[in-house]
Scaffold this motif. Structure first.
Motif, short mmCIF file in Angstrom:
data_model
loop_
_atom_site.label_atom_id
_atom_site.label_comp_id
_atom_site.label_asym_id
_atom_site.label_seq_id
_atom_site.Cartn_x
_atom_site.Cartn_y
_atom_site.Cartn_z
N SER A 178 -76.40 -35.80 28.25
CA SER A 178 -76.29 -34.50 27.59
C SER A 178 -74.82 -34.27 27.28
O SER A 178 -73.96 -34.47 28.15
CB SER A 178 -76.81 -33.40 28.52
OG SER A 178 -76.29 -32.16 28.08
N THR A 179 -74.49 -33.88 26.06
CA THR A 179 -73.09 -33.57 25.73
C THR A 179 -72.89 -32.07 25.63
O THR A 179 -71.85 -31.60 25.21
CB THR A 179 -72.66 -34.23 24.40
OG1 THR A 179 -73.51 -33.73 23.37
CG2 THR A 179 -72.76 -35.74 24.48
N TRP A 180 -73.92 -31.34 25.99
CA TRP A 180 -73.80 -29.87 25.99
C TRP A 180 -72.90 -29.44 27.14
O TRP A 180 -72.89 -30.08 28.20
CB TRP A 180 -75.19 -29.25 26.14
CG TRP A 180 -75.14 -27.77 26.12
CD1 TRP A 180 -75.14 -26.96 25.01
CD2 TRP A 180 -75.09 -26.89 27.25
NE1 TRP A 180 -75.09 -25.65 25.39
CE2 TRP A 180 -75.05 -25.57 26.76
CE3 TRP A 180 -75.06 -27.09 28.64
CZ2 TRP A 180 -75.00 -24.45 27.59
CZ3 TRP A 180 -75.00 -25.98 29.48
CH2 TRP A 180 -74.98 -24.68 28.94
N ARG A 181 -72.12 -28.40 26.93
CA ARG A 181 -71.23 -27.92 27.98
C ARG A 181 -71.32 -26.40 28.04
O ARG A 181 -71.24 -25.73 27.01
CB ARG A 181 -69.80 -28.32 27.62
CG ARG A 181 -68.76 -27.97 28.67
CD ARG A 181 -67.35 -28.28 28.18
NE ARG A 181 -66.91 -27.33 27.17
CZ ARG A 181 -66.33 -26.16 27.45
NH1 ARG A 181 -66.11 -25.79 28.68
NH2 ARG A 181 -65.96 -25.35 26.46
N GLY A 182 -71.53 -25.88 29.23
CA GLY A 182 -71.59 -24.42 29.38
C GLY A 182 -70.20 -23.84 29.51
O GLY A 182 -69.24 -24.55 29.81
N LYS A 183 -70.10 -22.53 29.26
CA LYS A 183 -68.80 -21.84 29.36
C LYS A 183 -68.14 -22.12 30.71
O LYS A 183 -68.77 -22.00 31.76
CB LYS A 183 -69.06 -20.35 29.22
CG LYS A 183 -68.06 -19.65 28.33
CD LYS A 183 -68.43 -18.21 28.09
CE LYS A 183 -68.54 -18.00 26.59
NZ LYS A 183 -68.55 -16.64 26.19
#
Ligand code: ATP
Ligand code: F6P
Length: 458
Positions: free
Chosen positions: A439-444
């Motif tokens: 996953s390349t998604w990143r949360g704040k």
């Protein structure tokens, strides 16, 4: 030229550095334009209005539509055709009151910083157009008339069938009786309708006349940059059925190591996705629909598209390259936080507007994608193989995602997204390749290399 700022103003970026504002905003901030729709019922006016609004909002130009039909429904929720008979004084009075209420709200909206107000009504008589023109001019608002003229019976019947019968005007009614009533409504309008400048006394108006869905176009007295952008956009619209497919590249070597940017090749699993993509496309597109494939100029999208059938036209666009992360290119989010802590925080604070040092912001990407959107509107079936940030921006255009949210959206790797524009809104179908990827998604606030997306990012 009225309403155009002398030079690009500068704004403070969240990191405190000043930067030149983007042209789309700087040039229009003093302009106020009322786009006045003109045409008989079922000529696509509301359709055109909502696309224009979506396009402008995507470009950060404050735009709103004032639909006189919605105001009329307050007073006459389900009128029969005789309400629209111009010899019916009660109907006339209520319709005029609805138009006045819509225009009053629009003027109030302009006072709060509105730039393009769209007055969605038939405005089918010269008198009504003159009244709108005089009212707007008195308030310093430019007027751009946009007329849709259509005498193609098939298109009109399809419009009635596909859109009008589901309108609140006919809720709960027998479809055949409703269709007949709508035809009668059109006949009442036909008795008084005057196409713009039919008597050659509206030649001083600024207008765009679209005939039979843009087969023929007349443009008169376009005055400034923003008007010409709107006109150019509307000229490119068509209503032939089509879809747009979106995919990120297969998993790349940088994706694996949690690094951003770069021009890496695919990981072994990314390669598997490239090999699987033709099957996914075939499943979704079918065998005999011609498809054009657009990639960026970076190796990972080109490699992902390379097994697609050779008879698909392929085109590389620089505009589809990933968001330029400037001095942060090639770093992990942890390295960015360590080296540029202020920037890291500023980006989380306002991800849409934050511009990487020596690189781009999401807002910049949207501006460079404008020609892509223009070309997409002109085209039929297109498959775009691109990157996370770019895909978010294109997706935001079709799905009307707001700017604060779109940069945080999860766009998984190894997934094909099919978007099909419909009369009111865009339909979405996702096809998963079932090939695992990071996953390349990143949360704040996070610096994790790979992180599971939260439900609200989906
Ligand atoms: P009304 O005056 O009753 O509000 P309208 O002119 O606003 O009618 P729409 O509700 O916008 O009509 O009609 C939508 C349909 O028009 C859609 O099915 C769309 O495909 C079709 N359409 C879009 N553009 C055009 C065009 N330029 N000419 C004719 N039909 C169009
Ligand atoms: O991590 C993959 C990637 O495509 C990077 O190259 C790019 O900088 C990033 O995604 C954009 O996503 P975000 O804006 O969430 O950092």
């Amino acid at each position: 030229m009225r309403g155009v700022a002398a030079g690009p103003p500068t704004v403070k970026s969240p990191s405190g550095r000043t930067r030149a504002n983007t042209w789309s905003f700087s040039k229009v901030e003093d302009t106020k334009i009322c786009v006045v729709m003109v045409g008989l019922p079922a000529r696509g006016k509301s359709y055109i209005a909502q696309l224009a609004q979506r396009y402008l909002q995507w470009l950060s130009i404050p735009a709103a539509t004032f639909n006189v039909g919605n105001y009329r429904r307050n007073d006459a929720p389900q009128p029969t055709a005789d309400f629209f008979d111009f010899n019916n004084p009660e109907g006339e009075r209520k319709r005029r009151a609805a138009a006045e209420a819509a225009v009053a709200d629009m003027l109030a909206w302009f006072r709060t910083g509105g730039v393009v107000g769209i007055l969605d009504a038939t405005n089918s008589t010269k008198e009504r157009r003159k009244w709108v023109m005089d009212t707007c001019t008195a308030h310093g608002i430019e007027v751009l008339f946009v007329e849709s003229k259509c005498d193609d019976e098939e298109v009109i019947m399809a419009n009635i069938r596909d859109v009008k019968l589901t309108s609140p005007d006919y809720r709960g009614q027998d479809p055949e009786a409703a269709a007949q009533d709508f035809r009668n409504r059109i006949s009442h309008y036909e008795k008084v309708y005057k196409t713009i400048n039919a008597d050659e006394d509206e030649d001083n108006y600024t207008y765009l006349k679209l005939m039979n869905v843009g087969k023929q176009v007349i443009i008169n007295r376009i005055q400034d940059y923003l008007q010409s952008r709107i006109v150019y956009y509307l000229m490119n619209l068509h209503i032939r059925p089509r879809s747009v497919w979106l995919s990120r590249h297969g998993e790349s070597l940088y994706n694996l190591s949690g690094r951003i940017g770069g021009d890496m090749l695919l990981s072994p699993r990314g390669e598997l996705y490239a090999k699987k993509l033709p099957d996914l496309v075939r499943e979704s597109v079918g065998d005999d629909r011609p498809l054009t494939v657009w990639t960026s100029t970076l190796k990972r999208t080109i490699a992902t598209a390379r097994f697609l059938p050779p008879h698909y036209n392929q085109l590389q666009w620089k505009a589809l390259d990933e968001l330029d992360s400037g001095v942060c290119d090639g770093l992990t989010y942890q390295e960015i936080k360590d080296r540029y802590p202020e920037d890291f925080a500023a980006r989380d604070e306002d991800k849409y507007n934050y511009r990487y040092r020596g690189g781009e912001s999401y807002r910049d990407v949207v501006i460079r994608l404008e020609p892509i959107i223009m070309e997409l509107e002109r085209s039929e079936d297109i498959l775009i193989v691109t990157h996370q940030a770019v895909l978010r921006c294109i997706y935001a255009y079709f799905m009307k995602k707001d700017q604060a949210k779109s940069p945080w959206m999860n766009v998984p790797l190894h997934t094909l997204i099919k978007l099909t524009p419909r009369a009111y809104g865009t339909e979405e179908v996702r096809y998963e390749a079932h090939i695992p990827a990071v996953s390349t998604w990143r949360g704040k606030g996070s610096t994790a290399k790979h992180e599971n997306p939260t439900p609200e990012s989906l």
